[in-house]
Motif scaffolding. Structure first.
Motif, PDB file in Angstrom:
ATOM      1  N   THR A 211     -58.322 -72.474  29.234  1.00  0.00           N
ATOM      2  CA  THR A 211     -57.264 -73.316  29.787  1.00  0.00           C
ATOM      3  C   THR A 211     -57.821 -74.235  30.867  1.00  0.00           C
ATOM      4  O   THR A 211     -57.532 -75.436  30.902  1.00  0.00           O
ATOM      5  CB  THR A 211     -56.151 -72.443  30.399  1.00  0.00           C
ATOM      6  OG1 THR A 211     -55.790 -71.451  29.456  1.00  0.00           O
ATOM      7  CG2 THR A 211     -54.931 -73.273  30.743  1.00  0.00           C
TER       8      THR A 211
ATOM      9  N   ILE B  66     -42.376 -76.263  31.077  1.00  0.00           N
ATOM     10  CA  ILE B  66     -43.505 -76.037  30.158  1.00  0.00           C
ATOM     11  C   ILE B  66     -42.994 -75.999  28.715  1.00  0.00           C
ATOM     12  O   ILE B  66     -43.587 -76.589  27.818  1.00  0.00           O
ATOM     13  CB  ILE B  66     -44.228 -74.709  30.485  1.00  0.00           C
ATOM     14  CG1 ILE B  66     -44.919 -74.780  31.842  1.00  0.00           C
ATOM     15  CG2 ILE B  66     -45.226 -74.334  29.393  1.00  0.00           C
ATOM     16  CD1 ILE B  66     -46.185 -75.565  31.861  1.00  0.00           C
ATOM     17  N   GLY B  67     -41.875 -75.309  28.508  1.00  0.00           N
ATOM     18  CA  GLY B  67     -41.292 -75.245  27.171  1.00  0.00           C
ATOM     19  C   GLY B  67     -40.927 -76.631  26.651  1.00  0.00           C
ATOM     20  O   GLY B  67     -41.221 -76.977  25.504  1.00  0.00           O
TER      21      GLY B  67
ATOM     22  N   GLN C  61     -44.137 -78.796  26.005  1.00  0.00           N
ATOM     23  CA  GLN C  61     -44.853 -78.471  24.778  1.00  0.00           C
ATOM     24  C   GLN C  61     -44.221 -79.160  23.578  1.00  0.00           C
ATOM     25  O   GLN C  61     -44.910 -79.711  22.731  1.00  0.00           O
ATOM     26  CB  GLN C  61     -44.847 -76.961  24.526  1.00  0.00           C
ATOM     27  CG  GLN C  61     -45.278 -76.709  23.097  1.00  0.00           C
ATOM     28  CD  GLN C  61     -45.339 -75.270  22.702  1.00  0.00           C
ATOM     29  OE1 GLN C  61     -46.411 -74.707  22.676  1.00  0.00           O
ATOM     30  NE2 GLN C  61     -44.198 -74.697  22.382  1.00  0.00           N
TER      31      GLN C  61
ATOM     32  N   TRP D  19     -52.984 -83.486  25.675  1.00  0.00           N
ATOM     33  CA  TRP D  19     -53.357 -82.079  25.745  1.00  0.00           C
ATOM     34  C   TRP D  19     -53.919 -81.684  27.102  1.00  0.00           C
ATOM     35  O   TRP D  19     -53.560 -80.648  27.646  1.00  0.00           O
ATOM     36  CB  TRP D  19     -54.361 -81.749  24.640  1.00  0.00           C
ATOM     37  CG  TRP D  19     -53.749 -81.828  23.273  1.00  0.00           C
ATOM     38  CD1 TRP D  19     -52.560 -81.281  22.885  1.00  0.00           C
ATOM     39  CD2 TRP D  19     -54.277 -82.494  22.127  1.00  0.00           C
ATOM     40  NE1 TRP D  19     -52.335 -81.561  21.551  1.00  0.00           N
ATOM     41  CE2 TRP D  19     -53.370 -82.298  21.067  1.00  0.00           C
ATOM     42  CE3 TRP D  19     -55.438 -83.235  21.884  1.00  0.00           C
ATOM     43  CZ2 TRP D  19     -53.588 -82.812  19.791  1.00  0.00           C
ATOM     44  CZ3 TRP D  19     -55.653 -83.736  20.625  1.00  0.00           C
ATOM     45  CH2 TRP D  19     -54.736 -83.527  19.579  1.00  0.00           C
TER      46      TRP D  19
ATOM     47  N   LEU E 287     -51.302 -81.158  29.586  1.00  0.00           N
ATOM     48  CA  LEU E 287     -50.505 -79.958  29.284  1.00  0.00           C
ATOM     49  C   LEU E 287     -51.227 -78.699  29.785  1.00  0.00           C
ATOM     50  O   LEU E 287     -50.607 -77.815  30.386  1.00  0.00           O
ATOM     51  CB  LEU E 287     -50.235 -79.863  27.781  1.00  0.00           C
ATOM     52  CG  LEU E 287     -49.438 -78.620  27.339  1.00  0.00           C
ATOM     53  CD1 LEU E 287     -48.067 -78.566  28.007  1.00  0.00           C
ATOM     54  CD2 LEU E 287     -49.270 -78.582  25.830  1.00  0.00           C
ATOM     55  N   PHE E 288     -52.534 -78.637  29.555  1.00  0.00           N
ATOM     56  CA  PHE E 288     -53.283 -77.478  30.058  1.00  0.00           C
ATOM     57  C   PHE E 288     -53.269 -77.434  31.588  1.00  0.00           C
ATOM     58  O   PHE E 288     -53.191 -76.357  32.184  1.00  0.00           O
ATOM     59  CB  PHE E 288     -54.721 -77.496  29.529  1.00  0.00           C
ATOM     60  CG  PHE E 288     -54.833 -76.946  28.142  1.00  0.00           C
ATOM     61  CD1 PHE E 288     -54.846 -75.582  27.930  1.00  0.00           C
ATOM     62  CD2 PHE E 288     -54.909 -77.783  27.035  1.00  0.00           C
ATOM     63  CE1 PHE E 288     -54.945 -75.054  26.647  1.00  0.00           C
ATOM     64  CE2 PHE E 288     -54.994 -77.277  25.753  1.00  0.00           C
ATOM     65  CZ  PHE E 288     -55.003 -75.908  25.556  1.00  0.00           C
TER      66      PHE E 288
ATOM     67  N   LEU F 241     -50.087 -75.889  32.536  1.00  0.00           N
ATOM     68  CA  LEU F 241     -50.106 -74.430  32.382  1.00  0.00           C
ATOM     69  C   LEU F 241     -50.749 -73.785  33.610  1.00  0.00           C
ATOM     70  O   LEU F 241     -50.255 -72.802  34.151  1.00  0.00           O
ATOM     71  CB  LEU F 241     -50.901 -74.024  31.137  1.00  0.00           C
ATOM     72  CG  LEU F 241     -50.344 -74.406  29.767  1.00  0.00           C
ATOM     73  CD1 LEU F 241     -51.243 -73.859  28.661  1.00  0.00           C
ATOM     74  CD2 LEU F 241     -48.934 -73.872  29.599  1.00  0.00           C
TER      75      LEU F 241
ATOM     76  N   THR G 111     -48.677 -73.542  36.643  1.00  0.00           N
ATOM     77  CA  THR G 111     -47.703 -72.447  36.546  1.00  0.00           C
ATOM     78  C   THR G 111     -48.356 -71.081  36.759  1.00  0.00           C
ATOM     79  O   THR G 111     -47.760 -70.187  37.356  1.00  0.00           O
ATOM     80  CB  THR G 111     -47.033 -72.479  35.149  1.00  0.00           C
ATOM     81  OG1 THR G 111     -46.622 -73.822  34.899  1.00  0.00           O
ATOM     82  CG2 THR G 111     -45.836 -71.563  35.085  1.00  0.00           C
TER      83      THR G 111
ATOM     84  N   VAL H 168     -43.826 -67.913  28.405  1.00  0.00           N
ATOM     85  CA  VAL H 168     -43.851 -69.300  27.946  1.00  0.00           C
ATOM     86  C   VAL H 168     -45.284 -69.820  27.923  1.00  0.00           C
ATOM     87  O   VAL H 168     -45.734 -70.410  26.933  1.00  0.00           O
ATOM     88  CB  VAL H 168     -42.997 -70.180  28.880  1.00  0.00           C
ATOM     89  CG1 VAL H 168     -43.105 -71.630  28.477  1.00  0.00           C
ATOM     90  CG2 VAL H 168     -41.564 -69.740  28.859  1.00  0.00           C
ATOM     91  N   VAL H 169     -46.007 -69.570  28.993  1.00  0.00           N
ATOM     92  CA  VAL H 169     -47.398 -70.019  29.073  1.00  0.00           C
ATOM     93  C   VAL H 169     -48.231 -69.338  27.990  1.00  0.00           C
ATOM     94  O   VAL H 169     -49.040 -69.975  27.317  1.00  0.00           O
ATOM     95  CB  VAL H 169     -47.970 -69.725  30.477  1.00  0.00           C
ATOM     96  CG1 VAL H 169     -49.463 -69.993  30.515  1.00  0.00           C
ATOM     97  CG2 VAL H 169     -47.238 -70.541  31.527  1.00  0.00           C
TER      98      VAL H 169
ATOM     99  N   LEU I 246     -50.272 -71.191  25.052  1.00  0.00           N
ATOM    100  CA  LEU I 246     -51.705 -70.911  24.943  1.00  0.00           C
ATOM    101  C   LEU I 246     -52.072 -70.478  23.523  1.00  0.00           C
ATOM    102  O   LEU I 246     -53.031 -70.961  22.929  1.00  0.00           O
ATOM    103  CB  LEU I 246     -52.037 -69.799  25.931  1.00  0.00           C
ATOM    104  CG  LEU I 246     -53.408 -69.761  26.547  1.00  0.00           C
ATOM    105  CD1 LEU I 246     -53.751 -71.098  27.161  1.00  0.00           C
ATOM    106  CD2 LEU I 246     -53.443 -68.678  27.620  1.00  0.00           C
TER     107      LEU I 246
ATOM    108  N   ILE J 247     -40.864 -70.325  21.708  1.00  0.00           N
ATOM    109  CA  ILE J 247     -41.953 -71.206  22.124  1.00  0.00           C
ATOM    110  C   ILE J 247     -42.924 -71.462  20.975  1.00  0.00           C
ATOM    111  O   ILE J 247     -43.413 -72.565  20.777  1.00  0.00           O
ATOM    112  CB  ILE J 247     -42.713 -70.601  23.326  1.00  0.00           C
ATOM    113  CG1 ILE J 247     -41.813 -70.575  24.563  1.00  0.00           C
ATOM    114  CG2 ILE J 247     -43.988 -71.370  23.624  1.00  0.00           C
ATOM    115  CD1 ILE J 247     -41.375 -71.935  25.031  1.00  0.00           C
TER     116      ILE J 247
END
Lengths: 281, 301
Positions: free
Chosen positions: A32, A233-234, A237, A246, A249-250, A253, A256, B122-123, B127, B241
């Protein structure tokens, strides 16, 4: 006498298995971080385990923070987590103390009521909660989520703290009463400071759960400005299927994950003891 | 010692002030919604207006005739069984290895293994979506090392097997928690039992079967029931998700179907009925598991 595996071959094999699982846990996290520093060209051209090219794209973090309003989501998550943890703790600690120390009509029943409620799936309450908060004008507010989260962690807090208060010596309270302390004085000046380790344990478990919560947040928040981090995040995505950003987005993550990782590293022991105390019996 | 009237009154006031606000709050935000859900399940209601049609048990009848509900129910139990087997095997193995094998650094491993449990589901879902991603994903790239040619499998796209793909992330995320529970239970077993067994020449496997397993069985039972409950109540998030219940409803679980029916298609009464189904199934399964696992303890001892 020293216990344990003595066969060196077996020991090596088991050790290897333990190492492999460590890798299975850590690698996705390391991945990540690496991917948060890449641009799209690097995603498409190289293997997923390729290191990011220099210069590292730290700008992905600031991009998500500014363009996707992660500063706001971070604050939302922070306020909601802090507020509901504090409220949940206050309410569960007061009830737990009385249940642990005083026997009165219905005290056993009250305790059972909280424990039994842990068996009820929270999704069942989801639909009515939406309409309840709607009629209270608390949809899309910090306060609304704080109330619901505080209520959702209450039974767990009562359960663990009753056990904790019972483990404290009674003599301290008795001498406080002899010295003329009131019930409230005894609780706030003697018992609460003494029960700090138990309170911290419950608070940390609640912080982790509330910070990570998704379903309730998704249902009770539909104004994008009020999203918490997991809810965003949901959404992000789903959007990324069209935008394919991308790297950012990482980065999102990681924004969070990092706070909970810090909490975990600081309070590992507390978390473990809370889990052991709070396993559904 | 007899308490006087005022003292008794003060005591009562104290108890009331420390229990009633909490109880009232809890009833409003947890108990009332649960009861209200039972009530809603008897209505045909779009949620858009105050107009609600009382239809009795019609939602439940419709529910039992809806193939997607059965699919969801099957998927929930698939995940329950898969997670119980996967999590319990690995968590037990790690718990035993980190307490009884005499490894150095076992504290370090323990800390690492718990990490997925502090991360939001969620994460974790996002992932693992990237691990399964057909173009830039880890899994395909890894497989193409062996096939020597590019692999482009859409892991979340086979209708018949996609539900299997939800198991690895669920097991990965669940192990640490149950490992911690089992470690605590194993550490409560007195060392003297193991010492006596070693003197008799019992190997690690015998020690596990005859000492560890019977003595931590209660904790294992608790863990298994807990996995079942958290799965029936919460598998919604990972499903939502990773697949949104698709493709073609093949990964739908009861929680995701509830959400979809209520908050996407505005059949709130039907959604509430699914919620009741979740409650009933988790209660029945709890009782069944208690019975099933209880019998085994007796056989073992």
């Amino acid at each position: 006498m020293k216990l344990g595996l003595r066969n060196p071959a077996a020991k090596t094999i088991f050790y290897a298995i333990l190492l492999v699982w460590s890798l299975a846990v850590l690698y996705p996290l390391a991945w990540t971080l690496l991917d948060a520093l890449k641009n799209n060209a690097q995603f498409l051209a190289n293997a997923p385990w390729a290191l990011p090219k220099l210069p590292l794209l730290w700008s992905n973090f600031s991009y998500v923070w500014d363009k996707y309003n992660f500063d706001a989501y971070f604050v939302n998550s922070l306020v909601i987590t802090a507020g509901s943890t504090a409220l949940g703790l206050l309410l569960s600690a007061s009830t737990a103390y009385v249940l642990a120390r005083y026997s009165f009509k219905g005290s056993g029943l009250l305790y059972l009521f909280y424990i039994a409620s842990m068996m009820v799936p929270f999704v069942l309450a989801l639909i009515p909660l939406f309409f309840l908060l709607n009629s209270l004008h608390l949809i899309n507010t910090w306060f609304g989520l704080i109330l619901v989260y505080a209520s959702s962690v209450l039974a767990f807090g009562v359960f663990v703290l009753v056990g904790f208060f019972k483990s404290l010596p009674k003599e301290l309270e008795e001498s406080a009463v002899i010295d003329g302390a009131s019930y409230y004085g005894t609780f706030f000046r003697i018992m609460l400071p003494l029960s700090q380790p138990g309170l911290v344990t419950v608070a940390i478990i609640n912080v982790l759960n509330i910070w990570n919560e998704y379903v309730v947040g998704t249902v009770l928040i539909n104004d994008p400005k009020q999203y918490t981090l997991p809810v965003e995040i949901g959404v992000l995505q789903a959007e990324m299927q069209y935008r394919t950003e991308w790297g950012p987005l990482f980065a999102a993550l990681l924004i969070t994950i990092i706070p909970v990782l810090v909490v975990y590293i600081l309070f590992q022991r507390k978390i473990a003891s809370g889990i052991t105390a709070g396993a559904v019996k | 010692m007899k308490t006087s009237g005022t003292a008794k009154w003060q005591r009562g006031l104290f108890i009331a002030s420390f229990t009633i606000p909490t109880l009232a709050f809890f009833c409003v935000f947890t108990i009332y919604p649960v009861i209200k859900a039972l009530y809603y399940s008897l209505f045909d209601w779009s949620g858009m207006s105050d107009h609600m049609d009382f239809i009795g048990l019609q939602n439940f009848k419709d529910m039992l005739r809806d193939p997607i509900v059965w699919q969801a129910l099957g998927n929930d139990y698939f995940l329950v069984v898969g997670k119980i087997v996967g999590i319990m095997l690995l968590a037990t193995f790690f718990a035993v290895a980190l307490t009884r094998f005499g490894f150095r650094m076992s504290g370090f491993f323990r800390s690492i293994y718990f990490i997925p449990n502090v991360i939001s589901v969620v994460v974790i879902g996002v992932l693992w979506n990237f691990i399964y991603n057909p173009q830039i994903g880890f899994l395909n790239a890894f497989l193409s090392l062996f096939t020597k040619e590019p692999v482009a499998i859409t892991w979340l796209g086979f209708t018949s097997h996609t539900i299997w793909m939800l198991l690895p992330p669920s097991v990965w995320a669940g192990i640490g928690f149950y490992m911690i529970l089992l470690i605590a239970a194993i550490q409560n077993v007195p060392d003297s039992l193991y010492e006596a067994a070693e003197l008799e020449g019992a190997n690690q496997w015998h020690q596990f079967c005859h000492i560890t397993l019977p003595l931590v069985w209660e904790q294992m039972k608790v863990s298994i029931i807990n996995i079942m409950m958290t799965t029936l109540n919460g598998s919604f998030v990972i499903v939502w998700i990773m697949t949104e219940g698709g493709p073609d409803n093949t990964t739908q679980v009861m929680g995701s179907y509830l959400y979809q029916m209520a908050f996407r298609q505005y059949h709130f009464g039907f959604g509430a009925a699914i919620g009741v189904l979740i409650l009933v199934t988790s209660l029945i399964t709890t009782v069944a598991l208690q019975r099933l696992l209880h019998r085994e303890t007796i056989e073992m001892s």
